[in-house]
Design an enzyme around this catalytic site. Sequence first.
Site, PDB file in Angstrom:
ATOM      1  N   TYR A 207       5.524  -5.499   9.403  1.00 31.37           N
ATOM      2  CA  TYR A 207       5.384  -4.172   9.899  1.00 31.37           C
ATOM      3  C   TYR A 207       4.764  -4.443  11.156  1.00 31.37           C
ATOM      4  O   TYR A 207       5.221  -3.461  12.501  1.00 31.37           O
ATOM      5  CB  TYR A 207       5.867  -3.936   8.739  1.00 31.37           C
ATOM      6  CG  TYR A 207       5.514  -2.170   9.306  1.00 31.37           C
ATOM      7  CD1 TYR A 207       6.931  -1.504  10.054  1.00 31.37           C
ATOM      8  CD2 TYR A 207       4.471  -1.403   9.658  1.00 31.37           C
ATOM      9  CE1 TYR A 207       7.380  -0.427  10.077  1.00 31.37           C
ATOM     10  CE2 TYR A 207       4.316   0.095  10.011  1.00 31.37           C
ATOM     11  CZ  TYR A 207       6.313   0.969  10.381  1.00 31.37           C
ATOM     12  OH  TYR A 207       5.683   1.828  10.902  1.00 31.37           O
ATOM     13  N   LYS A 211       5.209  -3.268  15.651  1.00 33.63           N
ATOM     14  CA  LYS A 211       5.215  -1.892  16.259  1.00 33.63           C
ATOM     15  C   LYS A 211       4.548  -2.624  17.259  1.00 33.63           C
ATOM     16  O   LYS A 211       4.233  -1.675  18.323  1.00 33.63           O
ATOM     17  CB  LYS A 211       4.691  -1.072  15.574  1.00 33.63           C
ATOM     18  CG  LYS A 211       5.468  -0.465  14.355  1.00 33.63           C
ATOM     19  CD  LYS A 211       6.784  -0.447  14.645  1.00 33.63           C
ATOM     20  CE  LYS A 211       7.978   0.336  13.270  1.00 33.63           C
ATOM     21  NZ  LYS A 211       8.612   1.586  14.192  1.00 33.63           N
ATOM     22  N   THR A 244       9.333  10.779   4.547  1.00 35.79           N
ATOM     23  CA  THR A 244      10.103  10.475   5.113  1.00 35.79           C
ATOM     24  C   THR A 244      11.302   9.842   4.001  1.00 35.79           C
ATOM     25  O   THR A 244      10.222   8.561   3.698  1.00 35.79           O
ATOM     26  CB  THR A 244      11.253  10.115   6.656  1.00 35.79           C
ATOM     27  OG1 THR A 244      10.355   8.261   6.461  1.00 35.79           O
ATOM     28  CG2 THR A 244      11.192  11.023   7.383  1.00 35.79           C
TER      29      THR A 244
END
Length: 326
Positions: A207, A211, A244
């Site tokens: 991850y 990014k 979220t």
Amino acid sequence: MWSATRSYLLPVVRLYLLGLKVLLVQLFSRAFRLPAMPRQDGKVAIVTGGGRGIGYEVVRHMASLGVHVIIGGRDEQEGLSSVRKICKEYREAKVEFAKLDLASSQSVRQFVKSFKERDLPLNILINNAGVMLVPEGRTEDGFERHFGVNYLGHFLLTWLLLDTLKDSGKRGHFSRVVNVSSSAHRVGEIRLNDLNSCQCYSAHAAYSHSKLAQLLFSSHLQHKMQRGGFPMSSCAVDPGMVDTALYSNLWTPLRLAQSPIARLLFKTPTEGAATVLYAALSPALEGEYGGGYWVNGRREMTSPLTFDPQLQLSLWETSVQLLGLL
């Protein structure tokens, strides 16, 4: 054995420590509030992952300002539901959904083909969709899922739309690409000989790497547009830690605590969307003032790796090869 364990655990520790730091900063900082933006009638925008979370709030606000917004997403039911909600709230809103699976280069190409057949301009492209800490797996094209969805899918989408973005911009009204990134880039690294994380897989490392790749791409694209004199800018935004569904794959004890923690420390999706909208719409970021990396309404420095022009170029060229764009 110890070496493999250390290679797995180190990215985990680094990412969670970074997350703790971000949460503490958010706790003691005032969330950026989007100032009033001018009407944007006549503009067309594409927002990936615009059916929920930050993306939904971005679409909703742009639609209220007169932007014709196309939500690009994988979940058709979710996307159409979001369109209905926004159109009910703003009766003159121009919002629609189109199928887009960033884990499939074929889907990306079909999305772009369908869009271009309509002969619409494209003034704003917001690369927002993403996955975080998902189990090890591969995209339809065989790429590691974080790298494939967060970075390569958006690289391909932007590449295929570049001509339309360039043609749609003009002096005083640049077209804009906004890449929704993360502070996780600060603990990422780019291994050009192992972009699919085959040597030692860690979802946390993958991850973070994806990014970092986004930022390298965003910066290199900005330099290319400036050198070519094109009326287009590219920037990256870190929305912070936002309440979220993206955080559903956190380490189990943290996931169990997410709900009460989120109410106290996480930003709301509306707050997370504020800087994304600022980067996409603000007249203050027009022309030469565009680009950069934005956090909580301010331009910030990224990690030193993102300034390496050779790494930027190498990743760009490797991505072109991987996607068969030569």
